[in-house]
Design a protein around this motif. Structure first.
Motif, PDB file in Angstrom:
ATOM      1  N   GLN A   1     -16.384   2.829   6.403  1.00 24.91           N
ATOM      2  CA  GLN A   1     -16.201   3.325   5.736  1.00 24.91           C
ATOM      3  C   GLN A   1     -14.970   3.651   5.332  1.00 24.91           C
ATOM      4  O   GLN A   1     -14.598   3.960   5.891  1.00 24.91           O
ATOM      5  CB  GLN A   1     -17.670   4.233   5.543  1.00 24.91           C
ATOM      6  CG  GLN A   1     -18.876   4.238   5.464  1.00 24.91           C
ATOM      7  CD  GLN A   1     -19.658   2.830   4.340  1.00 24.91           C
ATOM      8  OE1 GLN A   1     -19.576   3.724   3.461  1.00 24.91           O
ATOM      9  NE2 GLN A   1     -20.999   2.567   4.456  1.00 24.91           N
ATOM     10  N   GLY A   2     -14.628   3.978   3.839  1.00 21.11           N
ATOM     11  CA  GLY A   2     -13.546   4.372   3.744  1.00 21.11           C
ATOM     12  C   GLY A   2     -11.674   3.949   4.128  1.00 21.11           C
ATOM     13  O   GLY A   2     -12.237   2.398   3.742  1.00 21.11           O
ATOM     14  N   ALA A   3     -11.050   4.270   4.311  1.00 19.56           N
ATOM     15  CA  ALA A   3     -10.135   3.484   4.852  1.00 19.56           C
ATOM     16  C   ALA A   3     -10.016   2.614   6.398  1.00 19.56           C
ATOM     17  O   ALA A   3      -9.766   1.331   5.957  1.00 19.56           O
ATOM     18  CB  ALA A   3      -8.807   5.073   5.251  1.00 19.56           C
TER      19      ALA A   3
ATOM     20  N   VAL B   1      -2.715   2.104   4.950  1.00 17.39           N
ATOM     21  CA  VAL B   1      -4.564   2.309   4.048  1.00 17.39           C
ATOM     22  C   VAL B   1      -4.766   3.500   4.551  1.00 17.39           C
ATOM     23  O   VAL B   1      -5.398   4.520   3.947  1.00 17.39           O
ATOM     24  CB  VAL B   1      -6.258   2.077   4.631  1.00 17.39           C
ATOM     25  CG1 VAL B   1      -5.139   0.096   3.756  1.00 17.39           C
ATOM     26  CG2 VAL B   1      -6.268   1.374   5.701  1.00 17.39           C
ATOM     27  N   GLY B   2      -4.209   4.114   5.342  1.00 13.41           N
ATOM     28  CA  GLY B   2      -4.272   5.608   6.452  1.00 13.41           C
ATOM     29  C   GLY B   2      -5.890   5.690   6.746  1.00 13.41           C
ATOM     30  O   GLY B   2      -6.208   7.037   6.818  1.00 13.41           O
ATOM     31  N   VAL B   3      -5.939   4.774   7.531  1.00 16.94           N
ATOM     32  CA  VAL B   3      -7.150   5.650   8.760  1.00 16.94           C
ATOM     33  C   VAL B   3      -6.490   6.856   9.623  1.00 16.94           C
ATOM     34  O   VAL B   3      -4.956   7.703   9.971  1.00 16.94           O
ATOM     35  CB  VAL B   3      -7.720   4.336   9.262  1.00 16.94           C
ATOM     36  CG1 VAL B   3      -7.878   2.764   8.851  1.00 16.94           C
ATOM     37  CG2 VAL B   3      -6.248   3.700  10.487  1.00 16.94           C
ATOM     38  N   ALA B   4      -8.301   7.852  10.421  1.00 19.66           N
ATOM     39  CA  ALA B   4      -8.201   8.533  10.887  1.00 19.66           C
ATOM     40  C   ALA B   4      -7.195   8.414  12.006  1.00 19.66           C
ATOM     41  O   ALA B   4      -6.079   9.285  12.324  1.00 19.66           O
ATOM     42  CB  ALA B   4      -8.929   9.664  10.528  1.00 19.66           C
TER      43      ALA B   4
ATOM     44  N   MET C   1      -2.146   2.770  16.686  1.00 21.28           N
ATOM     45  CA  MET C   1      -0.380   3.234  16.832  1.00 21.28           C
ATOM     46  C   MET C   1      -0.090   3.684  15.528  1.00 21.28           C
ATOM     47  O   MET C   1      -0.186   3.827  14.775  1.00 21.28           O
ATOM     48  CB  MET C   1       0.049   2.698  17.922  1.00 21.28           C
ATOM     49  CG  MET C   1       0.800   0.663  16.744  1.00 21.28           C
ATOM     50  SD  MET C   1       1.850   0.059  17.844  1.00 21.28           S
ATOM     51  CE  MET C   1       1.057  -0.834  18.637  1.00 21.28           C
ATOM     52  N   GLY C   2       0.519   4.778  15.904  1.00 22.77           N
ATOM     53  CA  GLY C   2       1.681   5.424  15.224  1.00 22.77           C
ATOM     54  C   GLY C   2       2.380   4.605  14.238  1.00 22.77           C
ATOM     55  O   GLY C   2       3.013   3.832  14.893  1.00 22.77           O
TER      56      GLY C   2
END
Lengths: 227, 286
Positions: B81-83, B248-251, B255-256
């Motif tokens: 769901q979401g990102a 999309v900015g997943v939690a 990797m960063g």
């Protein structure tokens, strides 16, 4: 036109000649039209639509020539254009080379080890050895400059000592009925008369022999040795 | 007996052609078309695309149809769901896409090496820079074109079915398209670099697969030895999967930003450098 097969094997002759035309600056439609014209000029008709991988050596050479002509260059370099061709194929390819020069006005520089081909199509010759120019000039001029074969006729038959002394002039290739076929050490016809005078014989005829191109070539490459 | 034309008219004006890089790219596209490898991949990617689109419709049914109301909570637990869902749109079987890039990209430069046509190209008004640009452009445009419907079709479907409240964010393409561009450039650069080291198209495919799997294995070993997750930035497959997650900015991305930027830049620079060196005029003939 390179000596090796620089052909795109998975494309047809038509596709690749059009491709080279486009790379030379032709618009896509003009390149396609031009590919047909050039391939027809070099004698590839319906086969132009087949992949090049199935072509004979003669057809491949013609495609390479078409690639070189597609943009109407003022000068083309043909590296061994008759490589791998049978005598009939060679004749046709050389006919094409002559047509390119005569009808299109394109300058042709042809590199070949087959001197028969050179003799047939070239009017100027440059002999290269390891990147160095050994001789250059018109075909007739080079022949004249490098001519060493002469036929000598004396008034009286030469005695054994005089015959042996002919070695001073050069290599005796053939001796028959008072005629001596010689390859001179130096292209100096006056020296022959001086030699005759010093040996007490009368020279009545010096006939320069027609040198074959391979003799001219070898003389240009190895000035100190005989053909 | 060949039939020769009576004569050859002079060539038309040579100043109306397209840029050499564009001509080369078009020729590569025609070549790809002839290879007929699109049937399998076309079918596989179509099935994956249908699955993504079908999920949008199923999600819409779960949201709007009372009959499916009891299934809503269950569906939320098993479906992303979401990102995460947005990022997952660009993950059409990552290895399948890499395999296609290897199959096509592996032969891009190697085929020209095999047929020895690069010296002839350079004899025409084609600079090594044009050649490299064409090959990199084509190798990058291919995965981008395949990913494009995966980003746009579900988004369009979501907008049509549920407007701005659909499962795909209205702004998703703005985030997904840059991610696609970076991932595609990474794939293209690696494929062209590998292909330039090969002498035949088959060897080129081997080089691409070897580099992709080899760097992935190396990254895993180094992570095992050092315990640093950042070394996974060596792995081009993970890098390509990471970029949509970052945009999309997943939690919890793979990797960063730091390792992703460094890893991608290193791969792009290295493989472009290799390809540039290997396609110099002096390297044009083996």
């Amino acid at each position: 036109m390179p000596e090796y097969d620089a052909l795109i094997e998975d494309a047809s002759a038509y596709e690749q000649v059009a491709f080279w035309g486009e790379l030379s600056g032709l618009a896509p439609e003009a390149a396609r039209d031009r590919a047909h014209e050039v391939l027809y000029f070099v004698g590839l008709d319906e086969a132009r639509y087949r992949p090049v991988s199935g072509y004979s050596t003669g057809m491949r050479q013609r495609v390479k020539l078409a690639q070189a002509l597609v943009h109407s260059p003022e000068l083309i370099f043909l590296d061994e254009p008759t490589n791998g061709l049978d005598p009939d194929g060679r004749r046709r390819m050389l006919d094409l080379v002559l047509r390119v020069h005569a009808e299109l006005g394109t300058g042709v520089i042809l590199a070949s080890h087959l001197l028969g081909d050179v003799e047939r199509v070239a009017d100027q010759l440059v002999i290269l050895d390891q990147g160095q120019i050994k001789a250059a000039g018109s075909m007739a001029g080079l022949r004249k400059a490098l001519a060493r074969r002469v036929e000598l006729r004396f008034l009286d038959p030469l005695d054994a000592a005089q015959e042996a002394a002919l070695a001073d002039l050069g290599i005796v290739l053939e001796a028959r009925n008072g005629l001596y076929d010689l390859e001179l050490r130096e292209a100096d016809s006056a020296g022959i008369f001086r030699w005759a005078e010093s040996k007490g014989t009368t020279l009545i005829q010096v006939t320069p022999r027609h040198d074959r191109l391979d003799e001219v070539l070898i003389r240009a490459l190895h000035p100190q040795t005989g053909a | 007996m060949p039939i020769y034309a009576p004569t050859l008219p002079p060539a038309p004006d040579l100043r109306h052609g397209h840029p050499p890089a564009l001509v080369l790219m078009r020729f590569d596209l025609a070549r790809l078309w002839r290879q007929k490898i699109g049937r399998f991949f076309g079918f596989a990617f179509l099935i994956l695309l249908l699955w993504k689109v079908a999920r949008i419709y199923v999600d819409h049914l779960l949201q709007t149809n009372q009959t499916f109301k009891p299934m809503q909570d269950f569906a939320k637990t098993i479906l992303t769901q979401g990102a995460d869902f947005q990022a997952d749109l660009l993950n059409p079987a990552s290895y399948l896409l890499w395999f296609l890039v290897a199959l096509v990209g592996g032969g891009l430069v190697a085929r020209d090496t095999l047929y020895r046509v690069r010296p002839l190209m350079y004899a025409h008004p084609v600079a090594p820079r044009d050649y490299l640009l064409a090959k990199l452009g084509f190798a990058s445009a291919l995965p981008f074109a395949i990913l494009l419907p995966f980003a746009l079709l579900p988004w369009l479907m979501s907008l049509l079915l549920a407007g701005f409240n659909g499962p795909v964010w209205a702004t998703a393409p703005l985030r997904l398209l840059p991610a696609m561009a970076i991932s595609s450039a990474l794939m293209g650069a690696l494929a062209v670099g590998a292909s330039s080291m090969a002498a035949t198209p088959r060897a080129g495919i081997g080089w691409v697969l070897g580099l992709v799997l080899g760097t992935a294995a190396l990254a895993s070993m180094l992570q095992g030895l050092t315990g640093l997750p950042a070394v996974q930035a060596l792995n081009p497959v993970l890098l390509a999967e990471t970029w949509p997650q970052l945009f999309v900015g997943v939690a919890h991305p793979l990797m960063g930003w730091g390792p992703a930027v460094l890893g991608t830049a290193a791969h792009l620079a290295l493989w472009t450098f290799v390809a540039a060196r290997r396609t110099l005029p002096s390297e044009a003939v083996i």
